[in-house]
Design an enzyme around this catalytic site. Structure first.
Site, short mmCIF file in Angstrom:
data_model
loop_
_atom_site.label_atom_id
_atom_site.label_comp_id
_atom_site.label_asym_id
_atom_site.label_seq_id
_atom_site.Cartn_x
_atom_site.Cartn_y
_atom_site.Cartn_z
N ARG A 199 1.46 5.03 -4.85
CA ARG A 199 1.98 6.39 -4.71
C ARG A 199 3.23 6.55 -5.57
NH1 ARG A 199 0.89 4.28 0.45
NH2 ARG A 199 -0.80 5.35 1.59
N LYS A 222 3.90 3.53 3.32
CA LYS A 222 4.18 4.40 4.46
C LYS A 222 4.50 3.57 5.70
CE LYS A 222 1.44 8.45 3.17
NZ LYS A 222 0.33 9.35 3.56
N HIS A 237 -0.12 11.46 -8.65
CA HIS A 237 -1.02 11.08 -7.56
C HIS A 237 -2.48 11.05 -8.02
CE1 HIS A 237 -1.03 10.03 -3.35
NE2 HIS A 237 -2.12 10.75 -3.16
N ARG A 268 -3.68 7.64 -8.81
CA ARG A 268 -4.08 6.88 -7.61
C ARG A 268 -5.52 7.20 -7.23
NH1 ARG A 268 -2.03 4.37 -2.95
NH2 ARG A 268 -2.73 5.16 -0.94
N HIS A 295 -4.00 1.80 2.82
CA HIS A 295 -4.52 2.65 3.89
C HIS A 295 -4.63 1.84 5.18
CE1 HIS A 295 -6.64 5.53 0.84
NE2 HIS A 295 -5.37 5.82 1.00
N TYR A 349 -13.15 8.40 -1.26
CA TYR A 349 -13.44 8.08 -2.66
C TYR A 349 -14.91 7.77 -2.90
CZ TYR A 349 -8.40 8.04 -2.96
OH TYR A 349 -7.09 8.42 -2.90
#
Length: 302
Positions: free
Chosen positions: A146, A170, A239, A242, A265, A274
Site C-alpha cells: 500500500r 494495517k 494503489h 497493488r 490480507h 482478484y
C-alpha cells in the site's frame, strides 16, 4: 464518566495498546463522534442504535456503512470488557449488508512498461530524486504494498544485502517481503547510496528534498506526473499497482493462498476479488485474441 469520555479511553487503548496506525485512529475518532452526536447518553437504547444504523444506510454506501458500524461494535466490545456496561446491546441487533462487487482497477502491462521505460529514459536519470521516484514505482509493483506502507518504511526495515523489507501494515501487523528482481534491488542500492546521509538522519527510507518522510500524497502526485509525461491517458494511482501486482500473479498461476500473506490480507475473502479480475481479463483475452474468432468460415451453424 459519560460515553464521550469512554470513547477517548477507547481511542487511547487503540493507539497505545493495540498500536493501530494514526489513519485508523482518526477514522475511529470521526465515526465515534458521529455516533455520539446521534446517540447522546442513550448508549444502551437498542431502538436508538437501530435508528442510527438506519440513518447510516440512508446516507452512505454499503462499504462506508459497514466500516462505521464495525467501529461502533468494536467500541461496545471494549466497554463490555472494561465493565463500563453490563451487556452489549449489539448482540441483539442483526446487521446485514448487500454490497455490490466492485472490481479493483488495474494497469495494463503495456502501460506499466511504458511508464517505466519513460522514467528510465528521463533526462534526470542520474539525479538522486529521480532515483527515489523510480525506486518507489518499481517497489509499488515489485511487492504490491500500500502507498502508506511504502511511505512509512524505516531505514532499518530495509536489508539491501538480502532484499528483505519489513512492512508495517494495517493494525500494526508486520510482514516481510522480498525484492526478488536483481535490477530493482540494484536500483534501491543506487538510491540509498545517493541519499544515505539524509536517510540516516531522517530514519525513513524514502525522503523528500527537505530530508523528511516522502508522504503518501507526494507519491500520488509523482506517479500522476510521470504517467502524464509518459503519454498515458489513464489516471494511474499508486494503489492500482497493488491491484495489478495481485491480479498478474494470479494470472500467472500463483495460488491465492500465497498471494494473501504477501498483500497482508487478514482474510482470504479480501484476496478473492482478484480472482474475478483475472477471470475477466481472461475472458477479454480469449474474445479478442483466440484464433477461432478470426477464422473466416463459410457460414454459421443453424
Amino acid at each position: 464518566m459519560n460515553i464521550r469520555e469512554k470513547g477517548y479511553l477507547y481511542l487511547e487503548y487503540c493507539e497505545f495498546r493495540k498500536e493501530l496506525n494514526i489513519k485508523t485512529i482518526n477514522a475511529y475518532r470521526i465515526d465515534l463522534k458521529q455516533y455520539f452526536d446521534f446517540i447522546g447518553e442513550d448508549a444502551l437504547d437498542k431502538q436508538k442504535i437501530e435508528d442510527y444504523i438506519t440513518v447510516l444506510h440512508k446516507k452512505y454506501k454499503q462499504k462506508t456503512v459497514k466500516r462505521k458500524i464495525a467501529t461502533v461494535k468494536a467500541f461496545y466490545i471494549y466497554m463490555e470488557e472494561e465493565e463500563f456496561i453490563p451487556d452489549n446491546p449489539f448482540r441483539k441487533i442483526k446487521v446485514k449488508f448487500k454490497e455490490t462487487l466492485k472490481l479493483p482497477r488495474i494497469i495494463p502491462r503495456m502501460e506499466i512498461e511504458q511508464l517505466l521505460n519513460y522514467m528510465y529514459s528521463h533526462p534526470t536519470k542520474n539525479d538522486k530524486y529521480w532515483l527515489r521516484d523510480v525506486a518507489i514505482v518499481e517497489m509499488l509493483f515489485a511487492v504490491g504494498a500500500r502507498v502508506y506502507e511504502i511511505s512509512n518504511i524505516h531505514r532499518d526495515c530495509v536489508d539491501l544485502s538480502s532484499g528483505m523489507i519489513r512492512i508495517m501494515g494495517k493494525g500494526g501487523k508486520e510482514r516481510y517481503l522480498n525484492i526478488a528482481s536483481p535490477s530493482v534491488l540494484k536500483l534501491l542500492k543506487r538510491y540509498y547510496s545517493a541519499n544515505e546521509a539524509a536517510i540516516r538522519k531522517s530514519g525513513y527510507f524514502f525522503i523528500n528534498r527537505n530530508g523528511n518522510r516522502y508522504t503518501e500524497q507526494s507519491i500520488r502526485l509523482m506517479v500522476k506526473k510521470y504517467s502524464r509525461l509518459a503519454g498515458i491517458e489513464r489516471n494511474i494511482t499508486p494503489h492500482m499497482f497493488r491491484h495489478s501486482f495481485a491480479t498478474y500473479l494470479i494470472e500467472e498461476g500463483v495460488d491465492i493462498s500465497c498471494v494473501q500473506p504477501i498483500l497482508g490480507h487478514s482474510s482470504i475473502k479480501t484476496t478473492q476479488i482478484y480472482i474475478h479480475v483475472a477471470a475477466g481479463m481472461q475472458t477479454e483475452i480469449l474474445r479478442s485474441m483466440h484464433p477461432r474468432n478470426k477464422m473466416d468460415l463459410l457460414g454459421l451453424v443453424s
